[in-house]
Design a protein around this motif. Structure first.
Motif, PDB file in Angstrom:
ATOM      1  N   ILE A  80     -61.541 -18.248 -65.269  1.00 55.21           N
ATOM      2  CA  ILE A  80     -62.005 -18.478 -63.984  1.00 55.21           C
ATOM      3  C   ILE A  80     -61.921 -19.961 -64.395  1.00 55.21           C
ATOM      4  CG2 ILE A  80     -64.530 -19.599 -64.093  1.00 55.21           C
ATOM      5  CD1 ILE A  80     -65.649 -17.001 -65.119  1.00 55.21           C
ATOM      6  N   ILE A  81     -60.956 -20.735 -63.276  1.00 54.06           N
ATOM      7  CA  ILE A  81     -60.398 -21.575 -62.895  1.00 54.06           C
ATOM      8  C   ILE A  81     -60.979 -22.723 -62.377  1.00 54.06           C
ATOM      9  CG2 ILE A  81     -58.509 -23.370 -62.792  1.00 54.06           C
ATOM     10  CD1 ILE A  81     -56.951 -20.339 -64.195  1.00 54.06           C
ATOM     11  N   ALA A  82     -61.572 -24.349 -62.294  1.00 55.24           N
ATOM     12  CA  ALA A  82     -62.312 -25.246 -61.182  1.00 55.24           C
ATOM     13  C   ALA A  82     -63.498 -23.565 -60.460  1.00 55.24           C
ATOM     14  CB  ALA A  82     -61.610 -25.593 -60.683  1.00 55.24           C
ATOM     15  N   GLY A  83     -64.398 -23.278 -61.000  1.00 57.41           N
ATOM     16  CA  GLY A  83     -65.283 -22.374 -60.343  1.00 57.41           C
ATOM     17  C   GLY A  83     -64.719 -21.204 -60.193  1.00 57.41           C
ATOM     18  N   GLN A  84     -63.451 -20.648 -59.901  1.00 57.51           N
ATOM     19  CA  GLN A  84     -63.113 -19.853 -59.514  1.00 57.51           C
ATOM     20  C   GLN A  84     -62.522 -18.260 -59.795  1.00 57.51           C
ATOM     21  OE1 GLN A  84     -62.749 -20.259 -55.431  1.00 57.51           O
ATOM     22  NE2 GLN A  84     -64.002 -21.936 -56.662  1.00 57.51           N
ATOM     23  N   HIS A  85     -62.449 -17.759 -59.651  1.00 56.16           N
ATOM     24  CA  HIS A  85     -62.565 -16.222 -60.203  1.00 56.16           C
ATOM     25  C   HIS A  85     -60.551 -15.742 -59.687  1.00 56.16           C
ATOM     26  CE1 HIS A  85     -66.216 -16.508 -60.833  1.00 56.16           C
ATOM     27  NE2 HIS A  85     -66.590 -16.038 -61.208  1.00 56.16           N
ATOM     28  N   LEU A  86     -59.803 -15.474 -60.567  1.00 52.56           N
ATOM     29  CA  LEU A  86     -58.682 -15.344 -60.174  1.00 52.56           C
ATOM     30  C   LEU A  86     -58.278 -14.047 -61.400  1.00 52.56           C
ATOM     31  CD1 LEU A  86     -56.848 -18.761 -60.757  1.00 52.56           C
ATOM     32  CD2 LEU A  86     -57.805 -17.495 -58.582  1.00 52.56           C
ATOM     33  N   GLU A  87     -58.048 -12.875 -60.485  1.00 54.44           N
ATOM     34  CA  GLU A  87     -57.839 -11.718 -61.457  1.00 54.44           C
ATOM     35  C   GLU A  87     -56.678 -11.604 -61.188  1.00 54.44           C
ATOM     36  OE1 GLU A  87     -59.419  -7.056 -61.006  1.00 54.44           O
ATOM     37  OE2 GLU A  87     -60.380  -8.532 -59.431  1.00 54.44           O
ATOM     38  N   LEU A  88     -56.032 -11.357 -62.231  1.00 52.48           N
ATOM     39  CA  LEU A  88     -54.404 -10.880 -62.582  1.00 52.48           C
ATOM     40  C   LEU A  88     -54.274  -9.542 -62.603  1.00 52.48           C
ATOM     41  CD1 LEU A  88     -54.014 -13.197 -65.767  1.00 52.48           C
ATOM     42  CD2 LEU A  88     -54.070 -13.911 -63.587  1.00 52.48           C
ATOM     43  N   HIS A  89     -53.761  -9.216 -61.792  1.00 52.20           N
ATOM     44  CA  HIS A  89     -53.540  -7.798 -61.392  1.00 52.20           C
ATOM     45  C   HIS A  89     -51.586  -7.583 -62.212  1.00 52.20           C
ATOM     46  CE1 HIS A  89     -52.105  -4.179 -59.376  1.00 52.20           C
ATOM     47  NE2 HIS A  89     -53.424  -3.764 -59.275  1.00 52.20           N
ATOM     48  N   PRO A  90     -51.680  -6.159 -62.830  1.00 54.60           N
ATOM     49  CA  PRO A  90     -50.647  -5.382 -63.488  1.00 54.60           C
ATOM     50  C   PRO A  90     -49.070  -5.596 -62.530  1.00 54.60           C
ATOM     51  CG  PRO A  90     -52.742  -3.758 -64.419  1.00 54.60           C
ATOM     52  CD  PRO A  90     -52.280  -5.042 -63.249  1.00 54.60           C
ATOM     53  N   SER A  91     -49.660  -5.877 -61.509  1.00 50.19           N
ATOM     54  CA  SER A  91     -48.473  -6.199 -60.654  1.00 50.19           C
ATOM     55  C   SER A  91     -47.317  -7.257 -60.849  1.00 50.19           C
ATOM     56  CB  SER A  91     -48.534  -5.348 -59.443  1.00 50.19           C
ATOM     57  OG  SER A  91     -49.086  -6.613 -59.060  1.00 50.19           O
ATOM     58  N   GLY A  92     -48.585  -7.671 -60.864  1.00 48.67           N
ATOM     59  CA  GLY A  92     -48.298  -9.718 -60.685  1.00 48.67           C
ATOM     60  C   GLY A  92     -48.704 -10.417 -60.439  1.00 48.67           C
ATOM     61  N   ALA A  93     -49.843  -9.470 -59.416  1.00 48.75           N
ATOM     62  CA  ALA A  93     -50.144 -10.480 -57.955  1.00 48.75           C
ATOM     63  C   ALA A  93     -51.775 -11.513 -58.810  1.00 48.75           C
ATOM     64  CB  ALA A  93     -50.480  -9.905 -57.498  1.00 48.75           C
ATOM     65  N   VAL A  94     -51.922 -12.022 -58.204  1.00 52.87           N
ATOM     66  CA  VAL A  94     -53.299 -12.679 -58.162  1.00 52.87           C
ATOM     67  C   VAL A  94     -54.344 -12.245 -57.428  1.00 52.87           C
ATOM     68  CG1 VAL A  94     -54.545 -14.619 -58.925  1.00 52.87           C
ATOM     69  CG2 VAL A  94     -52.214 -14.673 -60.047  1.00 52.87           C
ATOM     70  N   PHE A  95     -55.887 -12.250 -57.492  1.00 48.00           N
ATOM     71  CA  PHE A  95     -56.217 -11.889 -56.251  1.00 48.00           C
ATOM     72  C   PHE A  95     -57.700 -13.062 -57.228  1.00 48.00           C
ATOM     73  CE2 PHE A  95     -60.150 -10.486 -54.506  1.00 48.00           C
ATOM     74  CZ  PHE A  95     -60.020 -10.359 -53.213  1.00 48.00           C
TER      75      PHE A  95
END
Length: 211
Positions: A7-22
């Motif tokens: 959670i950065i600046a109130g935003q949710h970033l999901e780190l995926h094992p592929s290297g992507a971020v959602f």
């Protein structure tokens, strides 16, 4: 499969094992350093890189679209490794059948004519300020923004007893930025040393693990 959510600046970033971020709030999938065309380029000059590595890049892209169902995909540079080759035609076909909006933040390897991206409906930009984030290819610090970037292909070395060691790609976070690992296969990596306050999220098979 195990992911990690920041959670950065109130935003949710999901780190995926592929290297992507959602990025949940914007329904945006962030991918860095795919380097399409690199495998074909090296095979052309005699490197024994298996053809199936090309298939893997597109399979993992498709898996991410099916898993997250994003509205937008933003590539943080180095989408295509070099001048056009047969992988470009496969990429064209993949984009045309994907029902999402594409953005490319240009990287140092993105030398293909902007007209080619325009023809596919891909927005090509040098950088992007989006909400609280500054999206770039090279890691950067800019007042008022948290930087999301790639380029470095970060990795971490884990050491065990004796001379045992293990090198893993990772997401590397500090106070000002999150550096994404290379998404593409056959891209290499660069060991980053963790300093006080840094956070490292290593990718081990199908898991993202905070170190």
């Amino acid at each position: 499969m195990t992911t990690q959510t920041l959670i950065i600046a109130g935003q949710h970033l999901e780190l995926h094992p592929s290297g992507a971020v959602f990025w949940k709030e914007e329904s945006a999938l962030l991918i860095s350093d795919l380097h399409l065309g690199k495998i074909t380029h090296f095979r052309k000059f005699g490197s024994p890189v298996p053809q199936k590595a090309i298939d893997q890049n597109f399979e993992v892209l498709e898996q991410n679209l099916n898993y997250f169902m994003p509205e937008k995909v933003c590539f943080l540079g180095d989408l295509f490794h070099s001048s056009m080759n047969s992988e470009w035609h496969r990429f064209e076909s993949w984009v045309k059948k994907s029902q999402v909006e594409f953005i490319l933040v240009a990287g140092n390897h993105d030398i293909i004519s902007p007209l080619k991206y325009e023809a596919l409906g891909i927005d090509l930009v040098p950088e992007l300020t989006w909400g609280p984030f500054l999206l770039t290819h090279y890691p950067e610090e800019r007042q008022g923004y948290f930087n999301l970037s790639g380029h470095i292909h970060p990795a971490v070395r884990l050491r065990g007893h004796g001379r045992q060691s293990l090198r893993l790609p990772c997401f590397f976070k500090n106070k000002h930025q999150l550096i994404l690992p290379a998404f593409g296969t056959f891209t290499g990596s660069h060991i980053l040393e963790k300093c006080e306050g840094d956070e490292v999220y290593a990718i081990a098979e199908a898991s993202v693990i905070k170190i």
